[in-house]
Each structure stands twice: as structure tokens, then as C-alpha cells.
Design an enzyme around this catalytic site. Structure first.
Site, mmCIF file in Angstrom:
data_model
loop_
_atom_site.group_PDB
_atom_site.id
_atom_site.type_symbol
_atom_site.label_atom_id
_atom_site.label_comp_id
_atom_site.label_asym_id
_atom_site.label_seq_id
_atom_site.Cartn_x
_atom_site.Cartn_y
_atom_site.Cartn_z
ATOM 1 N N ASP A 70 11.265 61.687 -26.895
ATOM 2 C CA ASP A 70 12.692 61.636 -26.578
ATOM 3 C C ASP A 70 12.964 60.727 -25.384
ATOM 4 O OD1 ASP A 70 11.305 64.090 -25.445
ATOM 5 O OD2 ASP A 70 13.076 64.057 -24.153
ATOM 6 N N GLY A 108 21.159 66.617 -22.031
ATOM 7 C CA GLY A 108 21.415 67.842 -21.284
ATOM 8 C C GLY A 108 22.201 67.646 -20.022
ATOM 9 N N ARG A 155 17.136 57.073 -29.018
ATOM 10 C CA ARG A 155 15.713 57.307 -28.779
ATOM 11 C C ARG A 155 14.993 57.624 -30.078
ATOM 12 N NH1 ARG A 155 16.146 59.609 -23.473
ATOM 13 N NH2 ARG A 155 18.278 59.282 -22.738
#
Length: 493
Positions: A260, A100, A187
Site C-alpha cells: 500500500d 486513514g 497504489r
């Protein structure tokens, strides 16, 4: 086609780049450029990370490098992108997430991915602004390099650059960018994303990429009937178990162990609301947002296994049989306690642990927890005692001196057949004098907000060599002030 094809002004960092994660294709990522920040300035940098990356000695001397590592100037031969992943957050499926605010520049020929964290919005920012603030960026920079110096697997941080551009969190703060490096930023959540969406071709491509790049031995593994994907799960489980043992031994709390935020390479990744323990409270919660204590210090090993189970579920379409996946996870249950005992044995000056040493370790932990004795100071003073200092310096840490003396007698008896000089050397090289306590980070941050970055540089120097004495710097190794307990660290950054 590269996003940089039409640029005339680009920065050449002196690095050579090669195809990496982006070869997986557009299902895994979105190409985009970082969003520029105005008038960037240097906040902190790691020459150690620069050398590992292969940057030239004068890498910081160019204004174009400063602009490039703030996301304001394209970098030659790169085609930046953000990746998509999903994950479980605080034990709840969160669906699609992704980078993000982190934009990957690419992979160097030396095998390191380079990523700008805080470089602007991406398609995966959801409601976020894609920025990082100076506060959290300084913490991540310092802790990444501190963990590396402690010998704990971690992503690294090359530098922090700042800008007077404003970012709103609980209040208005200034923006910053951390340049992070790692052999891979993949991840658990990357695998969860494609598995949950039943995109099994992409799941297989991702697993093959990781195996071929980072776990080639899984191709030749005879266990699990030659099932390379089960072998991958087992290898990741073992690396994660070893990492958890190191975290627990050094007193490190991650604070937000979502799937994550778990590295497929068993690295410490995503430094948010982390903390090194002050007083030893096994139930300590470092994340102000963690109301239920899911990620308390003593829960970290169990949460890691829970996260690995989620990874196993994600890999199940490739592994084939659930029994095989469960078997691949089993090694975690043996590797973690073995590695934790090894790490704690080293803290006690024992190069080889014996069956009875578990009682000595548990006795120390019980003693420390009873009075919430300072974790780092206890182990360092015990090391100095082994090197010849009076035991009173350790005894002074306890109100229950009789309890401590009883434990110290057992400790001394165990060392009766161990060369004292070797034990002292091992302890002094295992138990750091300096760790990144919250109050030290806070003081460096407050100075950085005034554009005084000397505190960041001084703290970095100590954390890069945490086992050395550093004469004249004892204030950085002392007890935390009373106000340190009021510092609140949350997921907001």
C-alpha cells in the site's frame, strides 16, 4: 452534490480543478471534509512545488490559504474525499486499509492531485486519529523536495502547516498537515483491494482509468497479444525497477515498502521511517519497527519485485493467464541491474558503461562496506578528486589504504580514455554534497518545535540544489555526530 455547496466562506487558491479519481464512483472513495485544526501557522513551504502546481506568486500571503491547507477552510470547486485500498504489510495480508489520514482535494487542470496528510479521521482510519505530527511532517516535506531535486521520481510537498493542537503518539506532540501533490496517489493496494474482494468490474474500471490517464501506450502495445493489462504490469515493473536503482545508488532506505506504499506510477511515496545512509552498511535497517530486517537497504530491490508479484496477482483476473502475468514481470529482472549499473556508472563518471565496469562498481561497494565508509562523503570526494582535488582527501576515509589505492588504480585506468573534465562534471552532477541525513532533519524538527522555522528553510534551500557547493554551509555536508546513530525512526507518525 459538492460538500461545499452550503458554505459561504471558502478559499480560492487560484487553481482550476477537473474531474479525476472521483469519477470512478463511491465504491472507490468516501467524500468528507477535513477536520479543522485551531490557530494554524506556516512551518515550511516549497516555491518550486508551488510553481509546478500553478499557484499564483502571492499564494502564501492570504490567511485563508493557510486555513485551507490546514483543513480548516473549504477550498472552492473541490469535493474532498478519502480512498479505499488494501495491502500487504511486512509481507502479511492486512485486508482493508485506505487513506486513514490523507484527504484528497481533487485534481488540478494541470494534472496534479492535491492531498492533505494529517487532516483528520476518515472511514479508513481504523483505530487512528487521522492526524500527523510535526516531527514526521517536516521529514516528509523535506525529503519529498530533496528527492525531486535529486532527480528521483517522487510525490512532492507544497507546504507544512502546524497547530498547537496535541496528538498522542509515544508522547504528546503537536499536529501538522503536509500538502502533497502527485500526478496520482494510486497504489498497488488499490488494485489488491478490489481483486481480493472479487469486485472485478471495479478492478477493471480502476485499471482502465490508470491506463487511459497515465499509460495510454499500453492500449497499442503488441506484446502479450495486445493485452493492455499485461502491458500495464510490465510498464509498472519497469518504472519500479528504475526507481529502485536510483534509491540504491543514492543510498536511500524507504523503511516500509508495504504494497500500500508502492506507487502505480513508480514514484517514491509515503515518507515514514526513511533514511539516507551514513556509513555504508548494505544490511542497514532504518525502521526501528522492522525487527526482522525485511526492508533493509539491500533487500529493497527484492521486496519491490515481491510487491510487483502481488500486483500481478491482483491484475490476474484481467490479464487472464498466469504465464502472461509472470512474463510481464520478467522485465524487472533486466531493467533493475541495467539501470543500477547505469546509475553507478554515472557516479563513477562513466557516461557509457562497459562489460568490465561491473567489477569496478562491485569493488567500490566491497571497499565501502568493509569499513562502513560514509556513502555520500565518499562519492562527493571522489567527484572532487576527478575535478582536480588531491586523492588524499578520499584516501583519508579508509584504514585499508592499500585496498583503496588498488581500487583507485583500476578507476584511473578506466578513465584513461575518458575526458577528465566531462567525467568530473558528470560526477559532480550525480553525487550530491547534501542529503537529508537523520540528524539534520532532527535538528530542524527540534527548532520547529520551538517555532523557529529557519532551520527548515535553510535545509530546504540546500536540498533543493544538492549538487552545488553552497559556500559556508559545509557543516550540513559533514560527518554525522556520534548521537546520530541513536536516532530511532519508526512507523509511528
Amino acid at each position: 452534490m459538492s460538500l461545499l455547496a452550503e458554505d459561504t466562506d471558502v478559499a480560492d487558491l487560484g487553481l482550476r480543478w477537473k474531474p479525476g479519481f472521483q469519477t470512478l464512483g463511491t465504491a472507490f472513495l468516501t467524500h468528507l471534509r477535513p477536520t479543522p485544526l485551531p490557530d494554524p501557522y506556516w512551518v515550511g513551504h516549497s516555491e518550486s512545488a508551488a510553481r509546478e502546481l500553478g499557484l499564483p506568486a502571492d499564494w502564501r500571503q492570504s490567511d485563508t490559504t493557510l486555513s485551507a491547507l490546514t483543513g480548516s477552510l473549504p477550498i472552492a470547486d473541490t469535493n474532498p474525499f478519502a480512498t479505499v485500498y488494501s495491502g500487504h504489510q511486512f509481507g502479511v495480508w492486512a485486508g482493508q486499509l485506505g487513506d486513514g489520514r490523507a484527504i484528497l482535494l481533487g485534481e488540478t487542470e494541470s494534472g496534479f492531485e492535491v492531498q492533505l496528510k494529517g487532516a483528520g479521521r476518515t472511514p479508513y482510519s481504523r483505530m487512528g486519529d487521522g492526524r500527523a505530527v510535526l516531527r514526521s511532517s517536516v521529514r516528509e516535506f523535506l525529503c519529498s523536495e530533496a528527492m525531486h531535486a535529486l532527480g528521483i521520481p517522487t510525490t512532492r510537498a507544497l507546504c507544512v502547516t502546524g497547530s498547537d493542537a496535541r496528538v498522542r503518539r509515544e508522547e504528546l506532540e503537536t499536529a501538522a498537515v503536509v500538502t502533497r501533490t502527485s500526478p496520482s496517489f494510486i497504489r498497488f493496494g488499490h488494485f489488491e483491494h478490489f481483486s481480493a474482494n472479487e469486485r472485478y468490474d471495479e478492478l477493471r474500471a480502476l485499471a482502465d482509468f490508470v491506463i487511459d490517464r497515465h499509460y495510454p501506450e499500453c492500449r497499442a502495445a503488441e506484446r502479450f497479444g495486445g493485452n493492455a493489462y499485461a502491458a500495464l504490469l510490465e510498464a509498472v515493473s519497469e518504472r519500479t525497477a528504475a526507481l529502485m536503482a536510483q534509491w540504491q545508488a543514492v543510498g536511500f532506505c524507504h523503511g516500509v515498502m508495504n504494497t500500500d506504499n508502492m506507487s502505480i506510477l513508480g514514484l517514491t511515496i509515503d515518507y515514514g521511517p526513511f533514511q539516507f545512509l551514513d556509513g555504508f552498511n548494505p544490511r542497514h535497517i532504518c525502521n526501528h519497527s522492522d525487527n526482522g530486517g525485511r526492508y533493509a537497504y539491500n533487500q529493497q530491490p527484492n521486496v519491490a519485485y515481491w510487491n510487483l508479484y502481488c500486483l500481478g496477482q491482483a491484475l490476474l483476473p484481467l490479464i487472464g493467464e498466469q504465464e502472461v502475468a509472470i512474463a510481464a514481470l520478467e522485465s524487472y529482472k533486466t531493467v533493475f541491474p541495467r539501470e543500477f549499473e547505469r546509475c553507478m556508472g554515472a557516479k563513477l563518471g562513466l557516461a557509457d558503461t562497459r562489460d568490465g565496469d561491473r567489477g569496478l562498481i562491485e569493488g567500490a561497494l566491497s571497499l565501502l562496506a568493509k569499513e562502513q565508509t560514509d556513502w555520500t562523503i565518499f562519492w562527493r570526494r571522489l567527484s572532487q578528486h576527478m575535478a582536480g582535488a588531491d586523492a588524499q582527501t578520499v584516501r583519508d576515509l579508509f584504514a585499508d589504504t592499500a585496498g583503496f589505492d588498488a581500487w583507485l588504480l583500476l578507476f584511473s585506468e578506466r578513465h584513461a580514455t575518458v575526458p577528465q573534465a566531462l567525467a568530473a562534471d558528470l560526477m559532480l552532477a550525480t553525487n550530491p554534497k547534501f542529503v537529508l541525513r537523520n540528524h539534520l532533519g532532527q535538528q530542524a524538527i527540534e527548532s520547529a518545535h520551538r517555532k523557529d522555522f529557519a532551520g527548515v528553510a535553510t535545509l530546504l534551500k540546500l536540498l533543493e540544489t544538492p549538487f552545488e557547493e553552497h559556500a559556508g554551509q559545509d557543516a550540513y555536508a559533514g560527518f554525522p555526530p556520534d548521537w546520530a546513530s541513536s536516532i530511532e525512526i519508526s512507523c509511528s507518525s
